[in-house]
Design a protein around this motif. Structure first.
Motif, PDB file in Angstrom:
ATOM      1  N   ASP A  18      15.958 -27.717   0.391  1.00 11.02           N
ATOM      2  CA  ASP A  18      14.698 -28.337  -0.023  1.00 11.02           C
ATOM      3  C   ASP A  18      13.794 -28.657   1.165  1.00 11.02           C
ATOM      4  O   ASP A  18      12.584 -28.825   0.992  1.00 11.02           O
ATOM      5  CB  ASP A  18      14.972 -29.621  -0.813  1.00 11.02           C
ATOM      6  N   LEU A  19      14.367 -28.758   2.353  1.00 12.66           N
ATOM      7  CA  LEU A  19      13.557 -29.024   3.536  1.00 12.66           C
ATOM      8  C   LEU A  19      12.538 -27.918   3.779  1.00 12.66           C
ATOM      9  O   LEU A  19      11.479 -28.151   4.365  1.00 12.66           O
ATOM     10  CB  LEU A  19      14.453 -29.172   4.769  1.00 12.66           C
ATOM     11  N   TYR A  20      12.873 -26.730   3.318  1.00 13.27           N
ATOM     12  CA  TYR A  20      12.024 -25.555   3.582  1.00 13.27           C
ATOM     13  C   TYR A  20      11.346 -25.018   2.315  1.00 13.27           C
ATOM     14  O   TYR A  20      10.345 -24.316   2.405  1.00 13.27           O
ATOM     15  CB  TYR A  20      12.872 -24.443   4.211  1.00 13.27           C
ATOM     16  N   GLU A  21      11.885 -25.376   1.142  1.00 17.54           N
ATOM     17  CA  GLU A  21      11.399 -24.762  -0.095  1.00 17.54           C
ATOM     18  C   GLU A  21      10.642 -25.716  -1.003  1.00 17.54           C
ATOM     19  O   GLU A  21       9.994 -25.277  -1.952  1.00 17.54           O
ATOM     20  CB  GLU A  21      12.584 -24.173  -0.874  1.00 17.54           C
ATOM     21  N   LEU A  22      10.728 -27.029  -0.737  1.00 13.69           N
ATOM     22  CA  LEU A  22      10.167 -28.006  -1.669  1.00 13.69           C
ATOM     23  C   LEU A  22       9.072 -28.828  -1.002  1.00 13.69           C
ATOM     24  O   LEU A  22       9.211 -29.245   0.148  1.00 13.69           O
ATOM     25  CB  LEU A  22      11.288 -28.939  -2.158  1.00 13.69           C
ATOM     26  N   ASP A  23       7.979 -29.026  -1.752  1.00  8.17           N
ATOM     27  CA  ASP A  23       6.917 -29.924  -1.297  1.00  8.17           C
ATOM     28  C   ASP A  23       7.330 -31.346  -1.684  1.00  8.17           C
ATOM     29  O   ASP A  23       7.040 -31.820  -2.787  1.00  8.17           O
ATOM     30  CB  ASP A  23       5.589 -29.547  -1.954  1.00  8.17           C
ATOM     31  N   VAL A  24       8.034 -32.022  -0.784  1.00  9.16           N
ATOM     32  CA  VAL A  24       8.593 -33.329  -1.090  1.00  9.16           C
ATOM     33  C   VAL A  24       7.495 -34.357  -1.338  1.00  9.16           C
ATOM     34  O   VAL A  24       7.610 -35.209  -2.216  1.00  9.16           O
ATOM     35  CB  VAL A  24       9.526 -33.794   0.047  1.00  9.16           C
ATOM     36  N   GLU A  25       6.424 -34.250  -0.593  1.00  7.62           N
ATOM     37  CA  GLU A  25       5.318 -35.193  -0.761  1.00  7.62           C
ATOM     38  C   GLU A  25       4.739 -35.105  -2.167  1.00  7.62           C
ATOM     39  O   GLU A  25       4.517 -36.128  -2.839  1.00  7.62           O
ATOM     40  CB  GLU A  25       4.240 -34.899   0.276  1.00  7.62           C
ATOM     41  N   ALA A  26       4.494 -33.870  -2.634  1.00  2.42           N
ATOM     42  CA  ALA A  26       3.940 -33.678  -3.976  1.00  2.42           C
ATOM     43  C   ALA A  26       4.918 -34.154  -5.045  1.00  2.42           C
ATOM     44  O   ALA A  26       4.515 -34.736  -6.063  1.00  2.42           O
ATOM     45  CB  ALA A  26       3.578 -32.209  -4.192  1.00  2.42           C
ATOM     46  N   MET A  27       6.198 -33.916  -4.840  1.00  2.00           N
ATOM     47  CA  MET A  27       7.202 -34.320  -5.815  1.00  2.00           C
ATOM     48  C   MET A  27       7.246 -35.842  -5.946  1.00  2.00           C
ATOM     49  O   MET A  27       7.270 -36.388  -7.054  1.00  2.00           O
ATOM     50  CB  MET A  27       8.580 -33.797  -5.413  1.00  2.00           C
ATOM     51  N   ILE A  28       7.246 -36.547  -4.821  1.00  5.84           N
ATOM     52  CA  ILE A  28       7.278 -38.016  -4.862  1.00  5.84           C
ATOM     53  C   ILE A  28       6.000 -38.553  -5.493  1.00  5.84           C
ATOM     54  O   ILE A  28       6.023 -39.506  -6.286  1.00  5.84           O
ATOM     55  CB  ILE A  28       7.472 -38.590  -3.448  1.00  5.84           C
ATOM     56  N   ASP A  29       4.878 -37.928  -5.176  1.00  6.54           N
ATOM     57  CA  ASP A  29       3.603 -38.326  -5.775  1.00  6.54           C
ATOM     58  C   ASP A  29       3.665 -38.178  -7.294  1.00  6.54           C
ATOM     59  O   ASP A  29       3.221 -39.062  -8.039  1.00  6.54           O
ATOM     60  CB  ASP A  29       2.478 -37.475  -5.183  1.00  6.54           C
ATOM     61  N   VAL A  34       6.596 -40.226   2.196  1.00  4.88           N
ATOM     62  CA  VAL A  34       6.106 -41.504   1.671  1.00  4.88           C
ATOM     63  C   VAL A  34       4.970 -42.036   2.545  1.00  4.88           C
ATOM     64  O   VAL A  34       3.957 -42.541   2.032  1.00  4.88           O
ATOM     65  CB  VAL A  34       7.265 -42.517   1.577  1.00  4.88           C
ATOM     66  N   GLU A  35       5.103 -41.918   3.848  1.00  8.80           N
ATOM     67  CA  GLU A  35       4.040 -42.385   4.745  1.00  8.80           C
ATOM     68  C   GLU A  35       2.774 -41.545   4.584  1.00  8.80           C
ATOM     69  O   GLU A  35       1.660 -42.075   4.647  1.00  8.80           O
ATOM     70  CB  GLU A  35       4.535 -42.362   6.185  1.00  8.80           C
ATOM     71  N   LYS A  36       2.918 -40.244   4.366  1.00  7.90           N
ATOM     72  CA  LYS A  36       1.748 -39.385   4.163  1.00  7.90           C
ATOM     73  C   LYS A  36       1.022 -39.725   2.867  1.00  7.90           C
ATOM     74  O   LYS A  36      -0.181 -39.448   2.731  1.00  7.90           O
ATOM     75  CB  LYS A  36       2.177 -37.920   4.161  1.00  7.90           C
ATOM     76  N   LEU A  37       1.735 -40.310   1.907  1.00 13.96           N
ATOM     77  CA  LEU A  37       1.112 -40.721   0.646  1.00 13.96           C
ATOM     78  C   LEU A  37       0.370 -42.045   0.781  1.00 13.96           C
ATOM     79  O   LEU A  37      -0.226 -42.521  -0.189  1.00 13.96           O
ATOM     80  CB  LEU A  37       2.173 -40.824  -0.453  1.00 13.96           C
ATOM     81  N   GLY A  38       0.409 -42.641   1.968  1.00 17.12           N
ATOM     82  CA  GLY A  38      -0.358 -43.858   2.208  1.00 17.12           C
ATOM     83  C   GLY A  38       0.440 -45.136   2.185  1.00 17.12           C
ATOM     84  O   GLY A  38      -0.141 -46.225   2.100  1.00 17.12           O
ATOM     85  N   PHE A  39       1.763 -45.041   2.279  1.00 13.88           N
ATOM     86  CA  PHE A  39       2.599 -46.234   2.334  1.00 13.88           C
ATOM     87  C   PHE A  39       3.004 -46.501   3.779  1.00 13.88           C
ATOM     88  O   PHE A  39       3.213 -45.570   4.559  1.00 13.88           O
ATOM     89  CB  PHE A  39       3.867 -46.054   1.489  1.00 13.88           C
TER      90      PHE A  39
END
Length: 254
Positions: free
Chosen positions: A235-246, A145-150
């Motif tokens: 998911d910590l290793y397999e999922l792009d969490v930032e892209a998913m939240i975006d 979330v912080e990397k997305l600019g929040f």
């Protein structure tokens, strides 16, 4: 006899001190330590030795806001023992911390209260603060979330008995948008629901009002959108969490 009287009002009575092996934990950890009891000037009978893991949350009424304590774990160490004058006892303990406990971000207090129940006496007590850090799954979401600019604006524990969790409150993480999201969004709120095998994430996406219709939507509280997703350890290793939240946020903006 005079010493017994003094002990009954807390002067020269037994004392208790809890020593935690690690006071920086994450939800679901094992909390270990020792309870040190030192006898006072006279022998005393202790009916109970207990540990309480507690926090505080806000509760609002029509005209005021106040704080209530929530005991998350009530753990009895020992029942009935006698301690002699100046005797020293050490009681080790191992306590499983709940996954639903709040983090201490934003000043939320989490502490261990230790007490001795002694009849006809002021009960000796001790209080030790804990630092509760984000679980790795929570940390991954907060980081994304912080990397997305929040930026994290506020963390609050609020009364929410209707939420149906283990405790009568939820911990809300309120983010304010910057960058690309500063125009369409007012704020982003997140609630975590952690279990042994997964993290449930609830997001409230609050759109910024636009024109008369936007103002009307905001006034009627229908501009707030909600989303839910789950993360597991893999998911910590397999999922792009930032892209998913975006993607989740973008889907609620259109």
């Amino acid at each position: 006899m005079f010493k017994k009287f003094l002990a009954s009002v807390g002067i020269g009575a037994a004392k208790v001190d809890t020593r935690l092996f690690n006071d920086s934990v994450v939800p679901g950890d094992l909390l270990e330590g020792e309870v040190h009891i030192v006898g006072g000037d006279v022998a005393q009978d202790i009916d109970d030795i207990y540990l309480k893991l507690a926090t505080e949350y806000k509760r609002e009424t029509e005209d005021s806001t106040y704080h209530e304590e929530c005991v998350m774990v009530n753990y009895r160490l020992l029942e009935r023992l006698s301690i002699q004058a100046k005797e020293e006892l050490v009681v080790p303990f191992s306590l499983q911390l709940p996954y639903e406990m709040p983090l201490t971000l934003g000043g939320t207090p989490v502490y261990v209260r230790t007490g001795l129940d002694i009849k006809t006496a002021i009960n000796p007590k001790d209080k030790d603060a804990l630092e509760v850090r984000p679980h790795p799954l929570m940390h991954r979401v907060l980081e994304a979330v912080e990397k997305l600019g929040f930026h994290l604006h506020r963390v609050d524990c609020q009364y929410a008995h209707h939420f149906g969790g283990a405790y009568p409150f939820v911990q809300e993480f309120e983010f304010r948008p910057t960058g690309n999201y500063s125009s369409p969004l007012d704020e982003l709120e997140i609630i975590f629901n952690l279990s042994p095998h997964e993290l449930e994430v609830l997001m409230e996406i609050d759109k910024r009002a636009r024109g008369f219709k936007g103002w009307l939507d905001e006034a009627l509280d229908i501009d707030e959108r909600y989303a839910r997703f789950y993360l597991t350890e893999s998911d910590l290793y397999e999922l792009d969490v930032e892209a998913m939240i975006d993607d989740v946020i973008q889907s609620h903006l259109h």
